[in-house]
Write a protein that holds these residues in place. Sequence first.
Motif, mmCIF file in Angstrom:
data_model
loop_
_atom_site.group_PDB
_atom_site.id
_atom_site.type_symbol
_atom_site.label_atom_id
_atom_site.label_comp_id
_atom_site.label_asym_id
_atom_site.label_seq_id
_atom_site.Cartn_x
_atom_site.Cartn_y
_atom_site.Cartn_z
ATOM 1 N N ALA A 117 30.064 -7.436 6.818
ATOM 2 C CA ALA A 117 29.202 -8.519 6.335
ATOM 3 C C ALA A 117 29.560 -8.960 4.916
ATOM 4 O O ALA A 117 29.040 -9.954 4.404
ATOM 5 N N GLY A 118 30.431 -8.195 4.271
ATOM 6 C CA GLY A 118 30.891 -8.585 2.940
ATOM 7 C C GLY A 118 29.894 -8.289 1.843
ATOM 8 O O GLY A 118 28.914 -7.546 2.048
ATOM 9 N N PHE A 119 30.107 -8.855 0.666
ATOM 10 C CA PHE A 119 29.284 -8.549 -0.513
ATOM 11 C C PHE A 119 28.045 -9.410 -0.632
ATOM 12 O O PHE A 119 27.083 -9.043 -1.287
ATOM 13 N N GLU A 120 28.071 -10.570 -0.002
ATOM 14 C CA GLU A 120 26.977 -11.529 -0.134
ATOM 15 C C GLU A 120 25.595 -10.913 0.160
ATOM 16 O O GLU A 120 24.698 -10.990 -0.676
ATOM 17 N N PRO A 121 25.418 -10.265 1.305
ATOM 18 C CA PRO A 121 24.086 -9.707 1.562
ATOM 19 C C PRO A 121 23.697 -8.622 0.557
ATOM 20 O O PRO A 121 22.520 -8.494 0.203
ATOM 21 N N ILE A 122 24.677 -7.836 0.080
ATOM 22 C CA ILE A 122 24.353 -6.779 -0.890
ATOM 23 C C ILE A 122 23.793 -7.415 -2.151
ATOM 24 O O ILE A 122 22.749 -6.993 -2.681
ATOM 25 N N GLU A 123 24.465 -8.442 -2.590
ATOM 26 C CA GLU A 123 24.014 -9.111 -3.814
ATOM 27 C C GLU A 123 22.593 -9.631 -3.636
ATOM 28 O O GLU A 123 21.747 -9.462 -4.517
ATOM 29 N N GLN A 124 22.337 -10.237 -2.490
ATOM 30 C CA GLN A 124 20.999 -10.786 -2.255
ATOM 31 C C GLN A 124 19.933 -9.699 -2.251
ATOM 32 O O GLN A 124 18.820 -9.898 -2.735
ATOM 33 N N VAL A 125 20.255 -8.558 -1.661
ATOM 34 C CA VAL A 125 19.290 -7.453 -1.657
ATOM 35 C C VAL A 125 18.989 -7.030 -3.097
ATOM 36 O O VAL A 125 17.829 -6.839 -3.484
ATOM 37 N N LEU A 126 20.047 -6.899 -3.899
ATOM 38 C CA LEU A 126 19.838 -6.466 -5.288
ATOM 39 C C LEU A 126 18.965 -7.473 -6.059
ATOM 40 O O LEU A 126 18.042 -7.089 -6.781
ATOM 41 N N ARG A 127 19.223 -8.756 -5.867
ATOM 42 C CA ARG A 127 18.425 -9.787 -6.537
ATOM 43 C C ARG A 127 16.961 -9.693 -6.101
ATOM 44 O O ARG A 127 16.046 -9.781 -6.916
ATOM 45 N N CYS A 128 16.776 -9.525 -4.832
ATOM 46 C CA CYS A 128 15.423 -9.403 -4.275
ATOM 47 C C CYS A 128 14.697 -8.229 -4.937
ATOM 48 O O CYS A 128 13.533 -8.339 -5.323
ATOM 49 N N CYS A 129 15.380 -7.100 -5.031
ATOM 50 C CA CYS A 129 14.761 -5.909 -5.604
ATOM 51 C C CYS A 129 14.384 -6.155 -7.063
ATOM 52 O O CYS A 129 13.315 -5.725 -7.517
ATOM 53 N N ASP A 130 15.245 -6.822 -7.767
ATOM 54 C CA ASP A 130 14.942 -7.150 -9.172
ATOM 55 C C ASP A 130 13.647 -7.959 -9.251
ATOM 56 O O ASP A 130 12.773 -7.668 -10.079
ATOM 57 N N GLU A 131 13.578 -8.932 -8.361
ATOM 58 C CA GLU A 131 12.429 -9.815 -8.347
ATOM 59 C C GLU A 131 11.110 -9.047 -8.165
ATOM 60 O O GLU A 131 10.089 -9.385 -8.749
ATOM 61 N N TYR A 132 11.162 -7.982 -7.360
ATOM 62 C CA TYR A 132 9.944 -7.198 -7.087
ATOM 63 C C TYR A 132 9.846 -5.941 -7.963
ATOM 64 O O TYR A 132 9.037 -5.071 -7.715
ATOM 65 N N GLU A 133 10.749 -5.846 -8.949
ATOM 66 C CA GLU A 133 10.785 -4.673 -9.827
ATOM 67 C C GLU A 133 10.896 -3.380 -9.041
ATOM 68 O O GLU A 133 10.221 -2.386 -9.340
ATOM 69 N N ALA A 134 11.751 -3.400 -8.045
ATOM 70 C CA ALA A 134 11.953 -2.208 -7.229
ATOM 71 C C ALA A 134 13.134 -1.412 -7.776
ATOM 72 O O ALA A 134 14.105 -1.981 -8.249
ATOM 73 N N SER A 135 13.034 -0.087 -7.681
ATOM 74 C CA SER A 135 14.177 0.743 -8.049
ATOM 75 C C SER A 135 14.966 1.057 -6.788
ATOM 76 O O SER A 135 14.430 1.026 -5.688
ATOM 77 N N LEU A 136 16.274 1.337 -6.976
ATOM 78 C CA LEU A 136 17.071 1.539 -5.761
ATOM 79 C C LEU A 136 18.241 2.487 -5.968
ATOM 80 O O LEU A 136 18.638 2.798 -7.091
ATOM 81 N N ASN A 137 18.771 2.930 -4.835
ATOM 82 C CA ASN A 137 19.925 3.823 -4.809
ATOM 83 C C ASN A 137 20.842 3.354 -3.697
ATOM 84 O O ASN A 137 20.391 3.169 -2.569
#
Lengths: 348, 348, 348, 348
Positions: free
Chosen positions: B9-29
């Motif tokens: 699926a490439g990098f595009e969906p990963i980037e979108q997930v990270l942006r989404c998490c930022d928006e909701y102030e979510a922490s991630l691994n």
Amino acid sequence: MIVTIEHAAGFEPIEQVLRCCDEYEASLNLTRDKRYTRIRITVDQAYSELFVRLKSIVGVAKVETTGKPYPLAAREAKSAASVINVRGIEIGGSDLVVMAGPCSVESREQILATAHAVRAAGARILRGGAYKPRTSPYDFRGLGEEGLQLLAEAREATGLAIVTEVMSIADLELGAYYADIIQIGARNMQNFSLLHACGSINRPILLKRGPSATIEEWLLAAEYILAAGNEQVILCERGIRTYEPFTRNTFDVSAIASIKHLSHLPIIGDPSHGVGKAELVPQMARAAIAAGADGLIIEVHPNPAQAWSDGQQSLTFEHFEQLMNDLAPIANALGRQLNPNVQALVVS
Amino acid sequence: MIVTIEHAAGFEPIEQVLRCCDEYEASLNLTRDKRYTRIRITVDQAYSELFVRLKSIVGVAKVETTGKPYPLAAREAKSAASVINVRGIEIGGSDLVVMAGPCSVESREQILATAHAVRAAGARILRGGAYKPRTSPYDFRGLGEEGLQLLAEAREATGLAIVTEVMSIADLELGAYYADIIQIGARNMQNFSLLHACGSINRPILLKRGPSATIEEWLLAAEYILAAGNEQVILCERGIRTYEPFTRNTFDVSAIASIKHLSHLPIIGDPSHGVGKAELVPQMARAAIAAGADGLIIEVHPNPAQAWSDGQQSLTFEHFEQLMNDLAPIANALGRQLNPNVQALVVS
Amino acid sequence: MIVTIEHAAGFEPIEQVLRCCDEYEASLNLTRDKRYTRIRITVDQAYSELFVRLKSIVGVAKVETTGKPYPLAAREAKSAASVINVRGIEIGGSDLVVMAGPCSVESREQILATAHAVRAAGARILRGGAYKPRTSPYDFRGLGEEGLQLLAEAREATGLAIVTEVMSIADLELGAYYADIIQIGARNMQNFSLLHACGSINRPILLKRGPSATIEEWLLAAEYILAAGNEQVILCERGIRTYEPFTRNTFDVSAIASIKHLSHLPIIGDPSHGVGKAELVPQMARAAIAAGADGLIIEVHPNPAQAWSDGQQSLTFEHFEQLMNDLAPIANALGRQLNPNVQALVVS
Amino acid sequence: MIVTIEHAAGFEPIEQVLRCCDEYEASLNLTRDKRYTRIRITVDQAYSELFVRLKSIVGVAKVETTGKPYPLAAREAKSAASVINVRGIEIGGSDLVVMAGPCSVESREQILATAHAVRAAGARILRGGAYKPRTSPYDFRGLGEEGLQLLAEAREATGLAIVTEVMSIADLELGAYYADIIQIGARNMQNFSLLHACGSINRPILLKRGPSATIEEWLLAAEYILAAGNEQVILCERGIRTYEPFTRNTFDVSAIASIKHLSHLPIIGDPSHGVGKAELVPQMARAAIAAGADGLIIEVHPNPAQAWSDGQQSLTFEHFEQLMNDLAPIANALGRQLNPNVQALVVS
């Protein structure tokens, strides 16, 4: 039918019933005592239309027909079994009609390949879902209008008629634009708003039995459509919910025989959903026919293991062809024909 | 929750997930191997909103939360049970809430008399059907908008909140205009179009269990509403279809206890439909409460023998008052209150 | 009751009925027309004995009592609910009676430890299987007579009465020798030969509902025992088979309320088999009591994870004690007592 | 099959397994690690006998065969379907076998007339109940031994073999003395003591499916008989209990197809009990055959309206003859024969 009017309702409803009967050239006999007026009516045309009209007259306590709660769907409502004509294919006549195709329309390649394969094997109607009722909101819900367009394309290519499910009133018009038969799925069997709306659609309705509907409830669901003005209803037994875990549902073959006793409507069997296991579908297809079904609807997929939905119960092209070959002599033994004139089906 | 993305699926969906998490102030691994990228996310707010957002990103193969197929409805989705506030009445809190009223709204006198009676006995919400799902097309189908207006009038007169059933998307807006809680009936539990539409209504939804729905299918139906944006879902057990003919349905009291284990959503019991016999309703009301229900919905009618529908299972005013009196000490024994502050309910 | 004799049967049966009535000091009224002789009988004692006698007279066409097909089990057969006395413990009276213990007797240590623990928590009767009905022929089928001996030893040590299942006529005598109550399991509810044999045993019979028995069939099974001469029948609801997979069975709490309306026999609830999940047992125990059950039978094991059978649904000693503590205030709220005089239970 | 022995059990069980294998001329392969010894065994004869022997060795932890819980009943236990020979009639072979006769033996005239009529129409086995399981203790329970004698007389007169139900261990010997096949009725399907006793009877057992038994439970009931030493088990589908009220039971035709996939045992269909309505029996008989049944058992009575039991579902002689005539071409279409050599059946 017999109309009952309470004494307290006065003369107004009586007069209206008489006028109505005149309008339909019905003959009648009226009896009257201290509590009730009863009018017994015989009519040679538009029986169901008259029934609904009489029902709606204010002051009429009840209109009885057959003693059954579904007067229009009941055997007694017609002198012969109903035959429904779809693009020249007769459902409910002496020929058995097989509908086949994938659970969901997935792609042009998939639907076209399947259409050609099932037509070659003797199917006359192509099934395929564009709007899929899914238990989970996260599952694939169908291609929508794109799916309908692909079905129409497959019809052009093969001459097969099209049956597809519609799940809401909003999609009914679109469905009727593309498809030849509209399917109302099991979970919507008692979606009464949708049933009512089907009454004004100029397409036959394939009404699946609800997963825990009694035969009477099912015929009453058909009655909703008939009473709303659409006489083209085809019933479809697809298995009921029981305690048995081995099969996905319990395919109620006896419902097929029961419907033939109770109603004039044609009925087909859906062994694919009925048992949910491809390896049992051929035997259950035979059983449905032996019990009196007017046809079958079978899930077929180019590659069941890769199907987006219902792969476990879908037949390969090869197995479907085998099933059709095995069915033909049984149909003959029952005095029916399975697809006698495939050659006549050339695209017009 | 855990998001899985395939390598292809490439990098595009990963980037979108990270942006989404930022928006909701979510922490991630994030972990990544040759086939998959997996992102484990922790968030303190708007869990379900984020879940749906992530689900919708093209290229995201799956978003897992609890291991249950209904992540938003599952117990684990929230740290505490959901409490739903309807005009100041809390459903799912420590107080038990009783909804009562007739099956159908029949007339101004009937609904007003019933509203006053059930309020005096301790009910806090008035039920009454304006649109009735009927098995037969020839049965009374409700007063429609006139019925809704009468319900609103009864609310003005008594301060009771209103719950009423809506059967189609077309009536949803009107229902929400008049009523405080929208009921989705048993037969529509898998009317997925209607469930989806409930997601955008600003009213709590009382979701009845389908007559042969499994607990999982029921929670998935709730999930449809939650995933579409409405977090205010109240479940209602109303009996399931079994082979037993003595009761109208088999009131599945164990489903109440089960839901309390599986979900954070509040659940109430409907013993009237559950057993269909007025003489058994009091015992089954007690049983529902004892099993953990957050409240009850009970059919009450000024004159059950004359009711236009469901008379056999409706309580008289007197029997309803008796039932409420008997329930109070059981509620207390369970550490809950049944309507502690009726006095505070004066019409504002 | 009403005896009907056809005209063609002559005078002989009439004379015998009259003699029978004299014997039981019954008063009667006789009417006779061209087809039938009908004798209406009122009796103050041994109603059921007289009923069976009259039934057996050759030439008597029928003996009707209550209009129900189970005249001896019907509510109307007695002026008050039946109370069954087991070693001084009254089942069906105002006190609730709890039976508890392991599914199977596994060893002396296991059964003695459990007996002491459940007695300390307030149970008054010890359950334990020596003969186990197992779906597979390869599963553990119980210790047999050794198990019965261990149960008797536990009774000596604790003063608890004993209930145990018997599966065949051959084992009935032995079971009655060791145990205070004989259990007829769900799968044998329509083993009519065994039911008949229970009629001549001087022990109360705990009759479990069959997994798909209707309430009427269950009461007819009780009628077999009553008609064969044993009036000490205790009914036990243990869940019915439905389509729901989450619970092992569907615990039909409404059957408890129904039996209380239909019959004078005491009824207890078995939530352990009813739901099959230990975590739901406490709520369902409460629900059974709230619906009117006269007691409970609960599976308890020192170490459920190691149980030879039914571990998933067995409570630990600690959870059982908790359940009993939680039940007491609910019993009080219902005007009943849970084990009021444990102190009086000292070993005699 | 694979035998597993725990290390702690020592050498004794291993030695016994090896001796056992020698006795049956079985070849084997043994692997051993720190925890387990596993012995894989291949045998050409008496597979089930060896299986039971190995199971009984103390120290053997388990004996696995097919992965199915019913190793002896499973398809994989035999290389071909089982064919059971009853007085020269093969059940499970290519010929279809029809058993027919009244529900209960009522009189000499009744049973002889029926025997002659069903034989003339092509039935090869006569059914008739001498011991009747009745839901109510007050219903006719059969003529007992007199009924068995009349059946034997009918066999002498017609050459038909006899199948009759036995309800208790006490009657098993007598039943086997008079009858050729012993029927275990639906209500006794999990009467495990009776099943075990059937293991030592030298007669084929017709094992009806319990009214709410799963297919797996049914095969496990068959396994009880097989494991106890009687390999002659014929299964009989007779309808399951569902919510549908129109038919007496729901005749689970898919169970016939399922059994053919899962087991080597022959299976017949009982459409009379399956639907409970004479007018549906012919269609359901056809469906059972189409689904793969090896035969049928049909209730036939000289005068169904006067039958002492099950009149509603019994065929007249004329309708039975019609049914047999209609079945023959379907049997041929399926590659089977329906009673090809009636002439050979002359009384010997």
